[in-house]
Design an enzyme around this catalytic site. Structure first.
Site: not given
Length: 525
Positions: A184, A241-242, A245, A265, A302, A392
């Site tokens: 995706k 990502g977040s 999400g 992650e 990250c 974060e």
């Protein structure tokens, strides 16, 4: 190559069925040609069914053949690195030279996984031969190897638009394991995603593999992602990502009739602890080095060392001054997307609302979505009292924590949630403190760095890019390094099988010449 904007489903290029988009140049605010296709559930179903059709043949390719396929991808990627970097520079605002280097390093990752496949150790071939005369009961022949899970969905990330994107480490490790991939693509860099997708599509054709080994889809909103996670023929998902999400995908996957693993992650502040002797000996050096690494990719990494903790004492003022000076001279640079920039501004303001004091700021932004470097400071008491200070801030901000002493340092370390990494700066006189801190860090991270910084990270056999929640959804696995292949394989035992029906790795003649565990001993028989 000429970009067409189409979806790549197996060997086909598929036009839009659910609208189109254009890429945005975040440095100028201009839209970039061409238009890129959006698909929907029907395109997802077509891609996943092709992947399922490809699975039996691809997962049973010989190790040499599969390794050669991975090498083809690396060759094809290097052949387009200049074109890819030029397009990505337009879509991300990152320097083209940096992106060329990312492409070369990513090609190297595919070659490393080709070596992993040739060696075959990931199969973990294990043989317990029959013992018909064993008393009090005979033992049947048992042979075990790891096999691929099935078709894998990979969500491309935005912050490393090659190494965490279409040709990133997730794709490399899934293909190495024998899993077809449905990718995706991230909508922040559609042109670069198409270039990378065609690199893999071409390699599939050159290797004579089933076209369903790889597909690339794109969509607006959540519909296409939900369709991918929900599809009954999908066997695993990866996401970078977040936390919001990642956990939305994770929960959705657990609510399926047949739950599947989602390897996420998500979030990490990668705390850096400076012990007293190290602070006194090289506080300024540590401060300068940390800011230089924290500002890599405009703080959009990250592994950014976001929080620096040290006890007030000899060297603290030098550390603080060095941090301030390095932040003050940092130029504001374009962030990857307007959304990321706006979230950075909000979260930096959140730090101030939670009691952080702004100590220094970098050069003022000139572009609409430039990220300004910022240095904040809080006390240890504040950090313990306000959980939001430990969250974060994705972007070029650093938080300095002034501690009262060694005991508070340990208390603060215990307050952190799971992290991708933690760093410890120490000298010989700090050994006693370090020995008390290390068990706390081991419980909270998958990687501990000593007298260096969390960036850069080596992609190697010993790499770990993972950690307890919320850094990831499963702390047993890594998404970087050769161990990443473990996410996509599972064990199967073959009991009492005739030799000619066994996989090559388990046959008596060992035709792949693999290291195997035979009756508990590692041998190459």
């Amino acid at each position: 190559m000429t970009l067409t904007g189409e979806l790549l489903i197996g060997a086909a290029r598929v036009p839009a069925t659910a609208g189109t988009m254009k890429a945005l140049n975040p440095a100028t605010g201009e839209l970039i040609e061409p238009e890129f296709a959006f698909g929907g559930p029907a395109e997802v179903d077509r891609a996943v069914r092709l992947a399922d059709e490809a699975f039996d043949s691809y997962s049973h390719t010989g190790l040499t053949e599969r390794a050669a396929f991975l090498d083809r991808i690396a060759d094809n990627l290097e052949a387009v690195k200049d074109e890819l970097a030029a397009r990505l520079a337009l879509e991300t605002g990152l320097p083209a030279a940096q992106l060329e280097g990312e492409a070369v390093r990513t090609a190297g990752v595919f070659r490393k996984f080709a070596t992993v496949v040739r060696q075959g150790r990931f199969l973990q071939a294990t043989v317990d031969p029959a013992q018909p005369d064993r008393q009090p009961a005979p033992r049947m022949d048992h042979r075990l190897q790891k096999v691929a899970l099935g078709p894998v969905v990979i969500f491309g990330a935005s912050n490393f638009p090659i190494s965490y994107s279409v040709v990133g480490g997730d794709t490399a490790s899934a293909l190495a394991a024998g899993c077809p991939v449905i990718l995706k693509a991230h909508n922040a860099h559609p042109g670069a995603s198409e270039i990378q997708g065609r690199v893999i599509q071409r390699a599939v054709a050159e290797a004579g593999l089933h076209e369903g080994v790889f597909s690339l889809v794109r969509g607006a909103g959540n519909e296409i992602g939900e369709a991918l996670v929900d599809h009954p023929l999908v066997h695993a998902v990866t996401f970078t990502g977040s936390e919001a999400g990642g956990m939305a995908l994770f929960r959705r996957a657990q609510q399926r009739p047949d739950p599947i693993p989602v390897f996420t992650e998500m979030t990490s502040v990668n705390p850096t602890f400076v012990l007293p002797a190290a602070l006194a000996a090289r506080g300024a050096e540590i401060g300068t080095g940390l800011v230089q690494r924290a500002m890599y990719n405009v703080g959009q990494a990250c592994l950014k060392p976001a929080i620096l903790l040290a006890a007030d004492g000899p060297g603290f003022q030098e550390l603080r001054d060095a941090l301030s000076a390095e932040v003050a001279k940092a130029a504001a640079r374009t962030m990857l997307t307007p959304g990321i920039h706006d979230a950075y501004v909000r979260n930096a303001q959140r730090l101030e609302n939670d009691g952080a004091t702004r100590v220094a700021a970098g050069q003022a932004p000139e572009g609409l979505w430039d990220g300004q470097s910022l240095l904040y400071e809080v006390s240890g008491e504040q950090l313990l009292a306000e959980p939001g200070l430990r969250e974060e801030v994705f972007g070029p901000a650093v938080l300095l924590v002034r501690l009262t002493g060694a005991e508070q340092l340990l208390e603060v370390a215990r307050a952190f949630r799971g992290q991708l990494s933690a760093t410890l700066h120490a000298e010989a006189d700090d050994r006693a403190h370090a020995q008390r801190l290390l068990p706390i860090l081991e419980r909270r991270t998958g990687r501990i760095v000593f007298n260096a910084f969390s960036i850069p990270q080596e992609v190697s056999y010993a790499s770990t890019h993972g950690g307890p929640f919320p850094a990831t959804s499963d702390s047993r696995f890594t998404s970087v390094g050769m161990g990443a292949i473990e996410r996509f394989i599972r064990p199967v035992t073959y009991q009492n099988f005739p030799d000619d029906l066994l996989p090559d790795a388990l046959r008596a003649a060992n035709p792949e010449n693999l290291w195997r565990v035979v009756d508990g001993e590692l041998v190459k028989d």
